[in-house]
Design a protein around this motif. Structure first.
Motif, PDB file in Angstrom:
ATOM      1  N   SER A  63       0.788  -1.037   0.002  1.00 42.64           N
ATOM      2  CA  SER A  63       0.062  -0.037  -0.074  1.00 42.64           C
ATOM      3  C   SER A  63       0.790   1.209  -0.023  1.00 42.64           C
ATOM      4  O   SER A  63       1.990   1.204   0.306  1.00 42.64           O
ATOM      5  N   ILE A  64       0.146   2.410  -0.276  1.00 42.65           N
ATOM      6  CA  ILE A  64       0.958   3.679  -0.484  1.00 42.65           C
ATOM      7  C   ILE A  64       0.830   4.104   1.092  1.00 42.65           C
ATOM      8  O   ILE A  64      -0.017   4.347   1.587  1.00 42.65           O
ATOM      9  N   LEU A  94      -9.533   7.678  -4.688  1.00 42.65           N
ATOM     10  CA  LEU A  94      -8.638   6.640  -3.998  1.00 42.65           C
ATOM     11  C   LEU A  94      -9.212   5.178  -3.795  1.00 42.65           C
ATOM     12  O   LEU A  94     -10.485   5.054  -3.719  1.00 42.65           O
ATOM     13  N   TYR A  95      -8.433   4.272  -3.907  1.00 43.52           N
ATOM     14  CA  TYR A  95      -8.788   2.846  -3.803  1.00 43.52           C
ATOM     15  C   TYR A  95      -8.097   2.145  -2.878  1.00 43.52           C
ATOM     16  O   TYR A  95      -6.872   2.076  -2.491  1.00 43.52           O
ATOM     17  N   SER A  96      -8.940   1.658  -1.813  1.00 46.60           N
ATOM     18  CA  SER A  96      -8.671   0.930  -1.031  1.00 46.60           C
ATOM     19  C   SER A  96      -8.824  -0.606  -1.292  1.00 46.60           C
ATOM     20  O   SER A  96      -9.254  -0.763  -2.753  1.00 46.60           O
ATOM     21  N   GLU A  97      -8.874  -1.969  -0.445  1.00 43.95           N
ATOM     22  CA  GLU A  97      -8.941  -3.045  -1.106  1.00 43.95           C
ATOM     23  C   GLU A  97     -10.263  -3.249  -1.723  1.00 43.95           C
ATOM     24  O   GLU A  97     -10.428  -4.025  -2.827  1.00 43.95           O
ATOM     25  N   ASN A  98     -11.347  -2.720  -1.167  1.00 41.33           N
ATOM     26  CA  ASN A  98     -12.738  -2.768  -1.561  1.00 41.33           C
ATOM     27  C   ASN A  98     -13.512  -1.651  -1.734  1.00 41.33           C
ATOM     28  O   ASN A  98     -14.751  -1.660  -1.827  1.00 41.33           O
ATOM     29  N   THR A  99     -12.785  -0.368  -1.592  1.00 40.38           N
ATOM     30  CA  THR A  99     -13.701   0.838  -1.332  1.00 40.38           C
ATOM     31  C   THR A  99     -13.089   1.751  -2.224  1.00 40.38           C
ATOM     32  O   THR A  99     -11.778   1.980  -2.232  1.00 40.38           O
ATOM     33  N   GLU A 142      -9.691  10.757   5.101  1.00 35.30           N
ATOM     34  CA  GLU A 142      -9.914   9.517   4.607  1.00 35.30           C
ATOM     35  C   GLU A 142      -8.813   8.440   4.751  1.00 35.30           C
ATOM     36  O   GLU A 142      -8.891   7.164   4.853  1.00 35.30           O
ATOM     37  N   ILE A 143      -7.494   9.056   4.241  1.00 34.41           N
ATOM     38  CA  ILE A 143      -6.477   8.173   4.331  1.00 34.41           C
ATOM     39  C   ILE A 143      -5.977   7.610   5.632  1.00 34.41           C
ATOM     40  O   ILE A 143      -5.257   6.635   5.706  1.00 34.41           O
ATOM     41  N   LYS A 144      -6.657   8.184   6.551  1.00 31.40           N
ATOM     42  CA  LYS A 144      -6.185   7.823   7.920  1.00 31.40           C
ATOM     43  C   LYS A 144      -7.264   6.730   8.429  1.00 31.40           C
ATOM     44  O   LYS A 144      -6.780   5.828   9.191  1.00 31.40           O
ATOM     45  N   LYS A 145      -8.326   6.500   7.594  1.00 32.09           N
ATOM     46  CA  LYS A 145      -9.245   5.394   7.956  1.00 32.09           C
ATOM     47  C   LYS A 145      -9.035   4.140   7.049  1.00 32.09           C
ATOM     48  O   LYS A 145      -9.559   3.009   7.104  1.00 32.09           O
ATOM     49  N   HIS A 146      -8.311   4.375   5.904  1.00 37.56           N
ATOM     50  CA  HIS A 146      -8.303   3.285   4.724  1.00 37.56           C
ATOM     51  C   HIS A 146      -6.852   2.998   4.486  1.00 37.56           C
ATOM     52  O   HIS A 146      -6.033   3.933   4.415  1.00 37.56           O
ATOM     53  N   GLU A 147      -6.330   1.923   4.119  1.00 40.12           N
ATOM     54  CA  GLU A 147      -5.142   1.469   3.381  1.00 40.12           C
ATOM     55  C   GLU A 147      -5.404   1.670   2.053  1.00 40.12           C
ATOM     56  O   GLU A 147      -5.749   0.799   1.440  1.00 40.12           O
ATOM     57  N   ILE A 148      -4.605   2.825   1.551  1.00 39.00           N
ATOM     58  CA  ILE A 148      -4.891   2.939   0.001  1.00 39.00           C
ATOM     59  C   ILE A 148      -3.862   2.079  -0.731  1.00 39.00           C
ATOM     60  O   ILE A 148      -2.618   2.476  -0.502  1.00 39.00           O
ATOM     61  N   LEU A 149      -4.300   1.697  -1.645  1.00 38.16           N
ATOM     62  CA  LEU A 149      -3.401   0.771  -2.811  1.00 38.16           C
ATOM     63  C   LEU A 149      -3.257   1.622  -3.881  1.00 38.16           C
ATOM     64  O   LEU A 149      -2.162   1.197  -4.547  1.00 38.16           O
ATOM     65  N   LYS A 150      -4.174   2.610  -4.386  1.00 40.67           N
ATOM     66  CA  LYS A 150      -4.017   2.962  -5.615  1.00 40.67           C
ATOM     67  C   LYS A 150      -4.926   4.282  -5.659  1.00 40.67           C
ATOM     68  O   LYS A 150      -5.677   4.407  -5.038  1.00 40.67           O
ATOM     69  N   TRP A 172      -5.784   4.543 -19.499  1.00 43.06           N
ATOM     70  CA  TRP A 172      -6.499   4.871 -20.486  1.00 43.06           C
ATOM     71  C   TRP A 172      -5.915   6.340 -20.991  1.00 43.06           C
ATOM     72  O   TRP A 172      -5.364   6.764 -20.121  1.00 43.06           O
ATOM     73  N   PHE A 173      -6.302   7.186 -21.842  1.00 40.91           N
ATOM     74  CA  PHE A 173      -5.600   8.376 -22.302  1.00 40.91           C
ATOM     75  C   PHE A 173      -5.973   9.289 -21.392  1.00 40.91           C
ATOM     76  O   PHE A 173      -5.232  10.292 -21.455  1.00 40.91           O
ATOM     77  N   ASN A 174      -7.202   9.053 -20.458  1.00 39.46           N
ATOM     78  CA  ASN A 174      -7.609  10.406 -19.831  1.00 39.46           C
ATOM     79  C   ASN A 174      -7.431   9.978 -18.133  1.00 39.46           C
ATOM     80  O   ASN A 174      -7.800  10.717 -17.493  1.00 39.46           O
ATOM     81  N   ASN A 175      -6.209   9.312 -17.996  1.00 40.54           N
ATOM     82  CA  ASN A 175      -5.999   9.183 -16.506  1.00 40.54           C
ATOM     83  C   ASN A 175      -4.653   8.960 -16.212  1.00 40.54           C
ATOM     84  O   ASN A 175      -3.717   8.665 -17.297  1.00 40.54           O
ATOM     85  N   VAL A 176      -4.183   9.050 -14.833  1.00 36.64           N
ATOM     86  CA  VAL A 176      -2.999   8.953 -14.180  1.00 36.64           C
ATOM     87  C   VAL A 176      -3.203   7.934 -13.196  1.00 36.64           C
ATOM     88  O   VAL A 176      -4.064   8.416 -12.137  1.00 36.64           O
ATOM     89  N   GLU A 177      -2.491   6.978 -12.949  1.00 29.26           N
ATOM     90  CA  GLU A 177      -2.675   6.162 -11.809  1.00 29.26           C
ATOM     91  C   GLU A 177      -1.258   5.887 -10.914  1.00 29.26           C
ATOM     92  O   GLU A 177      -0.238   5.724 -11.437  1.00 29.26           O
ATOM     93  N   ILE A 178      -1.505   6.098  -9.691  1.00 29.99           N
ATOM     94  CA  ILE A 178      -0.242   6.043  -8.840  1.00 29.99           C
ATOM     95  C   ILE A 178      -0.312   5.015  -7.491  1.00 29.99           C
ATOM     96  O   ILE A 178      -1.365   4.789  -7.155  1.00 29.99           O
ATOM     97  N   MET A 179       0.737   4.407  -7.550  1.00 28.78           N
ATOM     98  CA  MET A 179       0.812   3.248  -6.819  1.00 28.78           C
ATOM     99  C   MET A 179       2.207   3.501  -5.761  1.00 28.78           C
ATOM    100  O   MET A 179       3.228   4.554  -5.915  1.00 28.78           O
TER     101      MET A 179
END
Length: 273
Positions: free
Chosen positions: A84-85, A106-111, A148-156, A187-194
């Motif tokens: 995770s980040i 923000l993506y956590s495991e299932n949220t 929210e990042i204090k409440k969730h483990e952010i993966l992406k 996709w052309f319209n995004n940037v993803e960070i891990m």
């Protein structure tokens, strides 16, 4: 070469443009399974959203989700790998997005965590995401995503802009100043960070060590930039016909498009099923 494992991206690869797995791909995967070949999905999606597409096989298989940030088994939910980040890095990334006024999630495991919108926009967003994903995905709206990042483990973390690509490119440049992150695009319209070291190729490497399978015994499928590391690490990297030319150059073989069940056509060729 006798391949022992198939690893495939989902959107734009195994799934048609309607975000459903094509019937021909289902048949080919079932035949590969009968032959004893393992099947592993590798998606940028949240874990639950990727898992739903493989219920038809009724197998317990590892699943690579969030671009390689997590690997879990589909039936037992056994955790194989997670990266995770860290919170302090999440805050730096959010600062870049807020400063440039770009939409992000923000993506956590299932949220999936989104910035609070008007009630009308929030309802529309939730309905659109539910249609794209599934009912197992928890969509949470927050006023301050830094809390929210204090409440969730952010993966992406993903930033999206359909209209201002120049602004998105500016964001990509600013993200280069942040250490210990990996950036890509699906996709052309995004940037993803891990987190640093997270990509589908590294996840595949960790999985093969766990399964005790050699990379030469793997056939990988993908269509976009976030698939390149995986395509190049696998013994056979198959790129979809709908991929950009720059991605096609990174594979060993180019198959038909996702709408033409290109995965199935390549499996018929390389597995002789």
């Amino acid at each position: 070469m006798e391949y022992k494992l198939i690893v495939s991206d989902m959107d734009g690869t195994l799934l048609g443009d309607n975000h459903k797995i094509t019937q021909e791909n289902k048949i080919a995967l079932s035949k590969a399974l009968e032959k004893g070949v393992k099947i592993v999905p590798a998606s940028g999606r949240i874990y639950n959203s990727a898992r739903e597409h493989f219920d038809f096989l009724d197998i317990n298989t590892p699943l690579i989700a969030c671009n390689g940030a997590i690997i879990k088994e589909t039936k037992t939910n056994k955790l194989i790998y997670k990266n995770s980040i860290p919170n302090e890095i999440c805050l730096k990334i959010i600062d870049v997005f807020e400063r440039n006024k770009v939409y992000y999630q923000l993506y956590s495991e299932n949220t999936m965590i989104c910035k609070n919108l008007s009630k009308e926009d929030q309802k529309r967003t939730a309905e659109r995401l539910k249609n794209f994903f599934n009912d197992d995905i928890n969509i949470h709206f927050g006023d301050d995503l830094k809390d929210e990042i204090k409440k969730h483990e952010i993966l992406k973390i993903i930033a999206i802009d359909d209209h201002d690509i120049d602004k998105l490119n500016k964001v990509k440049e600013e993200l280069k100043d942040i250490e210990d992150i990996e950036t890509t695009s699906s996709w052309f319209n995004n940037v993803e960070i891990m987190h640093k070291g997270v990509n589908k190729g590294e996840a595949l490497k960790a999985l093969l060590q766990y399964l005790k399978i050699d990379r030469e015994e793997v056939i990988a499928f993908g269509d976009n930039y976030n698939d390149i590391d995986m395509l190049q690490f696998a013994g056979m990297g198959v790129v979809m016909g709908n991929a950009d030319d720059a991605v096609k150059e990174k594979g060993n073989y180019v198959t038909s498009t996702n709408e033409e069940s290109g995965v199935a056509k390549a499996l018929y060729k390389f597995l002789e099923i």
